[in-house]
Motif scaffolding. Structure first.
Motif, short mmCIF file in Angstrom:
data_model
loop_
_atom_site.label_atom_id
_atom_site.label_comp_id
_atom_site.label_asym_id
_atom_site.label_seq_id
_atom_site.Cartn_x
_atom_site.Cartn_y
_atom_site.Cartn_z
N ALA A 22 -10.19 -11.19 7.76
CA ALA A 22 -11.19 -10.44 8.58
C ALA A 22 -12.37 -10.27 7.80
CB ALA A 22 -10.52 -9.25 9.00
N PRO A 23 -13.61 -10.82 8.29
CA PRO A 23 -14.87 -10.67 7.82
C PRO A 23 -15.36 -9.12 8.06
CG PRO A 23 -15.17 -11.65 10.01
CD PRO A 23 -13.66 -11.75 9.79
N PHE A 24 -16.35 -8.74 7.25
CA PHE A 24 -16.80 -7.47 7.21
C PHE A 24 -17.50 -7.35 8.49
CE2 PHE A 24 -20.36 -4.18 6.87
CZ PHE A 24 -19.54 -3.17 6.41
N GLU A 25 -17.41 -6.23 9.33
CA GLU A 25 -18.28 -6.16 10.64
C GLU A 25 -18.51 -4.54 10.64
OE1 GLU A 25 -16.43 -7.53 14.02
OE2 GLU A 25 -16.51 -9.63 13.45
N GLN A 26 -19.93 -4.22 11.26
CA GLN A 26 -20.32 -2.92 11.29
C GLN A 26 -21.09 -2.89 12.68
OE1 GLN A 26 -22.65 -1.26 8.13
NE2 GLN A 26 -23.32 0.58 9.47
N LEU A 43 -16.27 0.55 11.38
CA LEU A 43 -16.12 -0.85 10.17
C LEU A 43 -14.97 -1.67 10.67
CD1 LEU A 43 -17.03 1.06 6.80
CD2 LEU A 43 -18.47 0.00 8.31
N THR A 44 -15.20 -2.72 10.44
CA THR A 44 -13.80 -3.67 10.47
C THR A 44 -13.74 -4.33 9.30
OG1 THR A 44 -13.99 -3.75 13.10
CG2 THR A 44 -12.81 -5.57 11.91
N LEU A 45 -12.73 -4.48 8.50
CA LEU A 45 -12.88 -5.16 7.44
C LEU A 45 -11.31 -5.29 7.07
CD1 LEU A 45 -13.90 -3.20 4.24
CD2 LEU A 45 -13.33 -2.35 6.31
N SER A 46 -11.26 -6.44 6.00
CA SER A 46 -10.18 -6.61 5.18
C SER A 46 -9.75 -5.70 4.05
CB SER A 46 -9.99 -8.02 4.98
OG SER A 46 -8.70 -8.08 3.74
N PRO A 47 -8.54 -5.12 4.07
CA PRO A 47 -8.65 -4.27 2.66
C PRO A 47 -8.85 -5.08 1.53
CG PRO A 47 -6.43 -4.47 3.61
CD PRO A 47 -7.46 -5.15 4.48
N THR A 49 -11.69 -6.87 0.98
CA THR A 49 -12.82 -6.83 0.92
C THR A 49 -13.62 -6.53 -0.24
OG1 THR A 49 -13.05 -7.20 3.19
CG2 THR A 49 -15.27 -6.67 2.31
N GLY A 50 -14.57 -7.10 -0.98
CA GLY A 50 -15.25 -6.72 -2.03
C GLY A 50 -14.27 -6.40 -3.28
N ALA A 51 -14.43 -5.58 -4.25
CA ALA A 51 -13.74 -5.14 -5.32
C ALA A 51 -12.44 -4.14 -4.65
CB ALA A 51 -14.31 -4.35 -6.36
N HIS A 52 -11.33 -4.78 -5.07
CA HIS A 52 -10.20 -4.26 -4.30
C HIS A 52 -8.97 -4.09 -5.36
CE1 HIS A 52 -9.45 -8.49 -3.54
NE2 HIS A 52 -8.34 -8.24 -3.50
N ALA A 53 -8.09 -3.21 -4.73
CA ALA A 53 -6.72 -3.15 -5.60
C ALA A 53 -5.49 -3.66 -4.79
CB ALA A 53 -6.40 -1.56 -5.94
N ASP A 54 -4.89 -4.55 -5.01
CA ASP A 54 -3.67 -5.12 -4.26
C ASP A 54 -2.42 -4.05 -4.47
OD1 ASP A 54 -4.94 -7.54 -3.63
OD2 ASP A 54 -3.47 -8.73 -5.12
N ALA A 55 -1.95 -3.61 -3.16
CA ALA A 55 -0.65 -3.16 -3.41
C ALA A 55 0.51 -4.07 -3.59
CB ALA A 55 -0.34 -2.27 -2.11
N LEU A 194 -2.00 4.83 3.62
CA LEU A 194 -0.50 5.02 3.59
C LEU A 194 0.17 4.04 3.87
CD1 LEU A 194 -0.20 8.65 4.70
CD2 LEU A 194 -0.53 7.82 2.37
N THR A 195 -0.29 2.88 4.76
CA THR A 195 0.32 1.70 5.20
C THR A 195 -0.29 0.35 4.91
OG1 THR A 195 -0.98 1.60 7.50
CG2 THR A 195 1.36 3.01 7.07
N ALA A 196 -1.16 0.40 4.00
CA ALA A 196 -2.31 -0.90 3.63
C ALA A 196 -1.50 -1.59 2.46
CB ALA A 196 -3.58 -0.47 3.71
N ASP A 197 -1.82 -2.81 2.49
CA ASP A 197 -1.41 -3.77 1.37
C ASP A 197 -2.54 -3.99 0.34
OD1 ASP A 197 -2.88 -5.01 4.01
OD2 ASP A 197 -2.85 -6.67 2.43
N ALA A 198 -3.61 -3.27 0.49
CA ALA A 198 -4.70 -3.19 -0.56
C ALA A 198 -5.67 -2.28 -0.23
CB ALA A 198 -5.46 -4.56 -0.41
N SER A 199 -6.79 -1.85 -1.03
CA SER A 199 -7.48 -1.05 -0.81
C SER A 199 -9.10 -1.43 -1.42
CB SER A 199 -7.33 0.45 -1.19
OG SER A 199 -8.38 1.28 -1.07
#
Length: 208
Positions: A22-26, A43-47, A49-55, A194-199
């Motif tokens: 998913a691309p970033f959209e605002q 905001l619509t975005l993939s977790p 996006t940018g610097a992120h931590a994988d779960a 609480l339910t995401a695969d990354a942040s």
């Protein structure tokens, strides 16, 4: 004041994402005007996006979501190691010069001379052998300045499977262009999703 390095890329509509993600959209749900005292956006975005931590949930269907992981790996002393232009895989020989006594439990590897503005299908990734070696040395978190610790076209995600098995944490899409090799304090806390695969994270380094 101790010096800070912001190692997070900017996030906007131009932020590169994995193909198909998913691309970033605002969008603006409210704007300041007559009868409205605030601006409020959506905001619509993939977790990822940018610097992120994988779960662990990202690479293990039974793994923890990011909001349930221990935060301690994301905060503390880290070592930045340069393996610039190392090729498709960062191997133990590329980082051996910085793997001496006193290796902290967090390692970030810089592979770019200058981080690209767009998607890089030829991104450098960790070799599974290096991840195993770092885990053996007591490392709890690994990071990289590319979009993944595995090659972009990988379907087996071998390095992700090593961190699953060895219970390591990972940061991706860091910007280490201005960071010299050495030890720093890392601060890169994920959101309590609480339910995401990354942040997404706002990753910074602070001098010791």
């Amino acid at each position: 004041m101790k010096r800070l390095w912001d190692i997070s890329p900017p996030v906007d509509a131009g932020s590169p994402v994995f193909p198909g993600d998913a691309p970033f959209e605002q969008a603006w749900g409210a704007v300041i005007g007559p009868g409205c005292p605030v601006n409020v956006s959506r905001l619509t975005l993939s977790p990822h996006t940018g610097a992120h931590a994988d779960a662990p949930l990202h690479y293990d269907s039974a793994g923890l979501p990011i909001g349930a992981v221990d935060l301690s790996p994301y905060l503390g002393i880290c070592r930045v190691i340069h393996a610039i232009d190392c090729g498709p895989l960062i191997e133990p020989r590329h980082v051996a010069h910085a793997m001496g006594i006193g290796l902290p439990p967090r390692v970030l590897v810089r592979t770019y001379t200058r981080a690209p503005a767009g998607w890089d299908p030829a991104l450098a990734a960790y070799s599974p052998e290096l991840v195993e070696r770092l885990a053996d040395a007591g490392v709890r978190l690994i990071g990289i300045d590319t979009a993944s610790i595995d090659p972009a076209n990988s379907k087996t995600l071998d390095s992700h499977q090593v961190i699953r098995r060895r219970d390591l944490r990972v940061l991706e899409n860091l910007v280490l262009d201005e960071v010299a090799e050495g030890d720093y304090e890392l601060i890169a806390l994920p959101l309590k999703l609480l339910t995401a695969d990354a942040s997404p994270v706002r990753a910074i380094l602070r001098e010791l």
